[in-house]
Design a protein around this motif. Structure first.
Motif, PDB file in Angstrom:
ATOM      1  N   LEU A  21     -13.110  25.077  -6.058  1.00  0.00           N
ATOM      2  CA  LEU A  21     -13.781  23.781  -6.014  1.00  0.00           C
ATOM      3  C   LEU A  21     -12.756  22.661  -5.892  1.00  0.00           C
ATOM      4  CD1 LEU A  21     -16.892  22.561  -7.822  1.00  0.00           C
ATOM      5  CD2 LEU A  21     -14.826  21.184  -8.026  1.00  0.00           C
ATOM      6  N   ARG A  22     -11.678  22.748  -6.680  1.00  0.00           N
ATOM      7  CA  ARG A  22     -10.637  21.721  -6.604  1.00  0.00           C
ATOM      8  C   ARG A  22      -9.978  21.714  -5.223  1.00  0.00           C
ATOM      9  NH1 ARG A  22      -9.781  23.744 -11.917  1.00  0.00           N
ATOM     10  NH2 ARG A  22      -8.124  25.135 -11.184  1.00  0.00           N
ATOM     11  N   ALA A  25     -12.416  20.304  -2.639  1.00  0.00           N
ATOM     12  CA  ALA A  25     -12.517  18.850  -2.811  1.00  0.00           C
ATOM     13  C   ALA A  25     -11.320  18.154  -2.173  1.00  0.00           C
ATOM     14  CB  ALA A  25     -12.618  18.502  -4.291  1.00  0.00           C
ATOM     15  N   GLU A  37     -16.548  15.878  -8.086  1.00  0.00           N
ATOM     16  CA  GLU A  37     -16.454  17.238  -8.619  1.00  0.00           C
ATOM     17  C   GLU A  37     -17.208  17.304  -9.945  1.00  0.00           C
ATOM     18  OE1 GLU A  37     -12.357  18.816  -8.609  1.00  0.00           O
ATOM     19  OE2 GLU A  37     -11.834  17.013  -7.454  1.00  0.00           O
TER      20      GLU A  37
END
Length: 208
Positions: A21-22, A25, A37
């Motif tokens: 996810l990081r 993003a 997020e």
């Protein structure tokens, strides 16, 4: 203004959702996209308070029905306070888990998938992501990653028996098979940067 998009990352313990996810993003921000997020349970003040109730304490702290209701309540607040406002201003929202985790984790045994979807319809008007990215790994590799991450300490849900997590993985596989328009399975094996490229390819059609 380009429309906001809501993307969720799903998968079992150790699949690499938080890491990816990081990375996803960061890749989207490099394309000048405003990104929020977030995570479930959590993502808003009320939902984070419920998260603490859900993930701490003894394994039998909540009955299956109470647990499902708490997740649904947290999600309703998350959508109202965080997700919808961000989308309204044109941001992309990336969430580490969402409805499909409730379906996979709480929608077995005493409760069914239909029960979880009914709670979601009541609590959140049936709201769904634009795209769900399901990170897939062989069971042994996922277990090893989770062990390396958590050691001998895990939360009250992550610490459940292997047969429970096997049933969760099977549920996620079923969602990807039956809901192909929304749920896209992505191979999470190999170097992290390669997995990020696969995720970007899985949302290429949504990019501005």
């Amino acid at each position: 203004m380009s429309p906001g998009r809501f993307i969720t990352l799903e998968g079992g313990e150790g699949a690499g959702k938080s890491t990816q996810l990081r990375a996803l993003a960061a890749a989207l921000r490099a394309r000048a996209i405003d990104v929020v997020e977030t995570r479930e349970p959590g993502g808003s003040e009320g939902a984070e308070a419920i998260r603490a109730l859900l993930l701490t304490g003894r394994a039998d702290r909540w009955s299956p029905r109470a647990e499902a209701l708490l997740f649904a309540a947290a999600r309703a607040d998350h959508i109202e306070k965080t997700i919808r406002p961000a989308l309204k201003r044109g941001a992309w929202v990336l969430s580490d888990r969402f409805l499909d985790s409730s379906r996979a984790y709480q929608g077995q045994g005493e409760l069914t998938d239909a029960d979880i979807m009914t709670l979601h319809r009541i609590g959140s008007a049936g709201y769904l992501p634009d795209r769900t990215l399901l990170l897939t790994l062989p069971e042994e590799e996922a277990t090893g990653r989770a062990k390396a991450r958590d050691g001998d300490v895990s939360d009250r849900i992550g610490g459940r028996a292997s047969d429970f997590h096997r049933a969760v993985a099977n549920a996620f596989t079923r969602f990807a098979r039956d809901e192909t328009d929304r749920v896209h399975a992505v191979d999470a094996s190999g170097p992290a940067e390669v997995v990020t490229v696969r995720l970007l390819e899985a949302i290429e059609d949504l990019l501005p």
